[in-house]
Motif scaffolding. Structure first.
Motif, short mmCIF file in Angstrom:
data_model
loop_
_atom_site.label_atom_id
_atom_site.label_comp_id
_atom_site.label_asym_id
_atom_site.label_seq_id
_atom_site.Cartn_x
_atom_site.Cartn_y
_atom_site.Cartn_z
N GLU A 258 28.08 43.15 24.96
CA GLU A 258 28.15 44.21 25.60
C GLU A 258 27.08 45.22 25.01
O GLU A 258 26.07 45.59 25.44
CB GLU A 258 28.98 45.15 25.02
CG GLU A 258 28.99 46.42 25.07
CD GLU A 258 30.62 47.18 25.37
OE1 GLU A 258 30.63 49.05 25.46
OE2 GLU A 258 31.19 47.06 24.81
N SER A 262 23.31 46.03 27.12
CA SER A 262 23.32 47.52 27.32
C SER A 262 21.71 47.71 26.91
O SER A 262 21.55 48.89 28.29
CB SER A 262 23.98 48.46 26.63
OG SER A 262 25.23 48.02 26.64
N THR A 265 20.16 47.74 31.27
CA THR A 265 20.88 48.60 32.41
C THR A 265 19.83 49.77 33.25
O THR A 265 20.09 49.69 34.81
CB THR A 265 21.98 49.23 31.75
OG1 THR A 265 21.18 50.28 31.35
CG2 THR A 265 23.49 49.11 31.60
N ASP A 266 18.77 49.56 32.96
CA ASP A 266 17.36 50.11 33.65
C ASP A 266 17.16 49.17 34.72
O ASP A 266 16.62 49.15 35.72
CB ASP A 266 16.43 50.61 32.92
CG ASP A 266 17.34 52.17 32.13
OD1 ASP A 266 18.35 52.30 32.91
OD2 ASP A 266 16.67 52.19 31.09
N ASP A 282 30.64 50.81 28.48
CA ASP A 282 30.34 50.96 28.58
C ASP A 282 29.19 51.45 30.07
O ASP A 282 29.21 50.81 30.36
CB ASP A 282 28.57 50.29 27.99
CG ASP A 282 27.00 50.91 28.45
OD1 ASP A 282 26.80 51.94 28.98
OD2 ASP A 282 25.98 51.03 27.49
N TRP A 283 29.61 53.02 30.64
CA TRP A 283 29.01 53.21 32.07
C TRP A 283 27.57 52.62 32.88
O TRP A 283 28.53 52.58 34.01
CB TRP A 283 30.16 54.95 32.49
CG TRP A 283 31.62 54.45 32.01
CD1 TRP A 283 31.40 55.59 30.51
CD2 TRP A 283 32.13 54.03 32.47
NE1 TRP A 283 32.95 55.54 30.21
CE2 TRP A 283 33.37 54.99 31.06
CE3 TRP A 283 32.65 53.74 33.88
CZ2 TRP A 283 34.92 54.55 31.74
CZ3 TRP A 283 34.42 53.45 33.63
CH2 TRP A 283 35.45 53.24 32.97
N SER A 284 26.56 52.52 32.32
CA SER A 284 26.13 52.51 32.58
C SER A 284 26.14 50.56 32.75
O SER A 284 25.58 49.90 33.53
CB SER A 284 24.91 52.43 31.89
OG SER A 284 25.02 51.55 30.55
N LEU A 285 26.51 50.12 31.71
CA LEU A 285 26.75 48.55 31.74
C LEU A 285 27.38 48.16 33.12
O LEU A 285 27.90 47.32 33.75
CB LEU A 285 27.20 47.75 30.74
CG LEU A 285 27.02 46.55 30.54
CD1 LEU A 285 26.05 45.88 30.74
CD2 LEU A 285 27.35 46.59 29.26
N ARG A 286 28.57 49.13 33.37
CA ARG A 286 29.77 49.00 33.72
C ARG A 286 28.98 48.88 35.25
O ARG A 286 29.77 48.18 36.63
CB ARG A 286 30.68 49.77 33.76
CG ARG A 286 31.72 49.30 33.14
CD ARG A 286 32.85 50.30 32.69
NE ARG A 286 33.59 50.93 33.54
CZ ARG A 286 35.14 49.48 33.66
NH1 ARG A 286 35.13 48.96 32.53
NH2 ARG A 286 35.75 49.77 34.94
N ARG A 287 28.61 49.61 35.86
CA ARG A 287 27.45 50.07 36.85
C ARG A 287 26.84 48.07 37.17
O ARG A 287 26.60 48.41 38.81
CB ARG A 287 26.61 51.03 37.15
CG ARG A 287 27.61 52.20 37.16
CD ARG A 287 26.52 53.33 37.77
NE ARG A 287 25.54 53.65 36.60
CZ ARG A 287 25.31 54.39 34.90
NH1 ARG A 287 26.79 54.80 35.93
NH2 ARG A 287 24.53 54.65 34.79
N CYS A 288 26.53 47.28 36.55
CA CYS A 288 25.33 46.21 36.99
C CYS A 288 26.88 45.22 36.86
O CYS A 288 26.40 44.21 37.23
CB CYS A 288 24.50 45.84 35.61
SG CYS A 288 23.76 46.93 35.15
N GLN A 363 15.15 43.56 25.20
CA GLN A 363 14.14 44.85 26.38
C GLN A 363 13.19 44.10 26.60
O GLN A 363 12.65 44.18 28.02
CB GLN A 363 14.85 46.00 26.17
CG GLN A 363 14.84 46.81 27.09
CD GLN A 363 14.53 48.44 26.37
OE1 GLN A 363 14.26 48.86 25.26
NE2 GLN A 363 15.68 49.39 27.28
#
Length: 407
Positions: A258, A262, A265-266, A282-288, A363
């Motif tokens: 995680e 993270s 995520t972009d 991590d809500w941004s990671l959950r969207r992936c 990244q």
């Protein structure tokens, strides 16, 4: 104890192999490296009718795989060596034990597979342990196997192994894909498993850093056997729109993963694996997140449909590698992976993969190689080329050679 079988070489009976030198461990004698084994080339074993199910071709609770090829005897081109091997492992088609069984089959050996297939419940544990062990022992005895390969072995007792040794005179081998001193990256030791080490003739491990410690804990003969890939499951599959993305990660949840993922995520990033929905906050990671762990052939398609496959090597595997170290390059996509000495010796950084040290570098390198199609594809192609030398058939050839020293 069954009578010692005899070798045959070009139709001539050689008599039982008696070592002139070598180490003795109980009743097991290890031969010097002469290239001679006790396997007698009896050909394919016909299964006892009592073990066949109603379909006549499959077994109840385990598979008996008939060998399709022949393995050449190094003592002469006209002679073949055959071995009966029993593999005790997980029931999944893509389980490590299954891949080992296929590798042994392709080398010309007769292989029986007993599925562990335990029904485990929280706070209770496995309910059918005795049933699994009975199938294990019965199959080994009925088929009079030459070698037994136990995958993991957390549920196997020293007493069960000794009973199989007495009834079959088989060489007992273990290959544990875990680090028994750090279960799931935590400081938890698999004590019961370590207690069984003296019962095995050969213990194989994927981590060179584990060799000495396993010897200290009772394993007489410990050998390095790295992971590999199975060409039946790991190959450059045709890309599918469902899995089309720039970056993908396939694996179960861990806090370390995680933290690292993270950073992505972009990007056009797909995350698949178990427990992410329940443990990742991590809500941004959950969207992936695109779903749970994939089986074959979806796993293969997902890896081949992305530009970059990210590999986050767990702490309990460092400084070595993990199974995905070989599976990802086989897909034809670029592997971006945790920096480690173990991976460097197989897939050098910037040559056959790309490595990173921390989330920021992960990244950066992902962004760099997404922008450089030519270099990304060149490194991925070299990784695909180099992984061809690392299959489970080749790993099982090393295992067979090790077993032959005891026969």
């Amino acid at each position: 104890m069954p009578a010692r079988r005899h070798q045959t070489l070009q139709g001539q009976t050689l008599g039982p192999v008696v070592p002139e030198t070598g180490t003795t461990r109980g009743s097991r004698q290890r031969l010097p490296e002469t290239g001679i084994s006790r396997f007698d080339g009896r050909g394919r074993h016909r299964c006892p009718p009592s073990l066949l199910n109603s379909r006549g071709g499959s077994f109840t609770n385990y598979d008996y795989c008939m060998a399709r090829g022949r393995r050449l005897n190094p003592l002469g081109p006209s002679t073949t060596l055959s071995m009966r091997v029993l593999v005790y492992g997980a029931d999944a088609e893509t389980a490590l034990g299954r891949m080992c069984a296929r590798g042994l089959e392709s080398l010309g050996h007769d292989v029986a597979y007993v599925e562990r297939n335990l029904r485990t419940f929280p706070l209770i544990g496995p309910l059918n342990l005795d049933e699994a062990h009975d199938r294990f022992e019965t199959t080994a005895t009925e088929l009079d196997v030459d070698a037994v390969l136990v995958m993991k072995g957390y549920d196997v007792s020293q007493e069960l192994l000794e009973q199989i040794r007495l009834s079959t005179d088989a060489v007992l081998c273990n290959w544990n894909p875990d680090n028994p001193y750090k279960i799931r990256s935590k400081e938890r030791v698999a004590t019961k498993y370590l207690d069984t080490l003296p019962a095995y003739d050969i213990v194989f491990t994927w981590g060179e850093f584990l060799l000495d410690r396993l010897r200290k804990d009772g394993a007489d003969d410990v050998r390095y056997l790295p992971f590999a890939h199975d060409p039946q499951f790991h190959y450059p599959a045709k890309a599918h729109n469902e899995y089309d993305c720039e970056v993908a990660f396939l694996g179960h949840y861990s806090p370390k993963r995680e933290r690292y993922l993270s950073a992505l995520t972009d990007l056009d990033f797909q995350l698949r694996g178990n427990m992410w929905r329940w443990k990742c906050f991590d809500w941004s990671l959950r969207r992936c997140y695109y779903g749970a762990a994939l089986g074959h052939p979806s796993y293969t398609r997902a890896m081949a449909s992305t530009d970059i496959v990210v590999n986050v090597v767990a702490d309990h595997n460092l400084p070595e590698h993990n199974m995905r170290t070989f599976e990802a390059p086989a897909s034809g996509s670029l592997m971006v992976t945790t920096r480690s000495e173990g991976q460097q010796q197989y897939f050098p950084d910037k040559e056959a993969c790309v490595m990173y040290d921390d989330p920021a570098e992960l990244q950066d390198v992902v962004a760099q190689y997404l922008d450089d199609d030519e270099e990304r594809e060149a490194i991925a192609a070299r990784g695909r080329e180099w992984v061809e030398g690392h299959t489970y058939e080749q790993r099982m050839a090393k295992l067979v050679n090790a077993v032959s020293e005891y026969k």
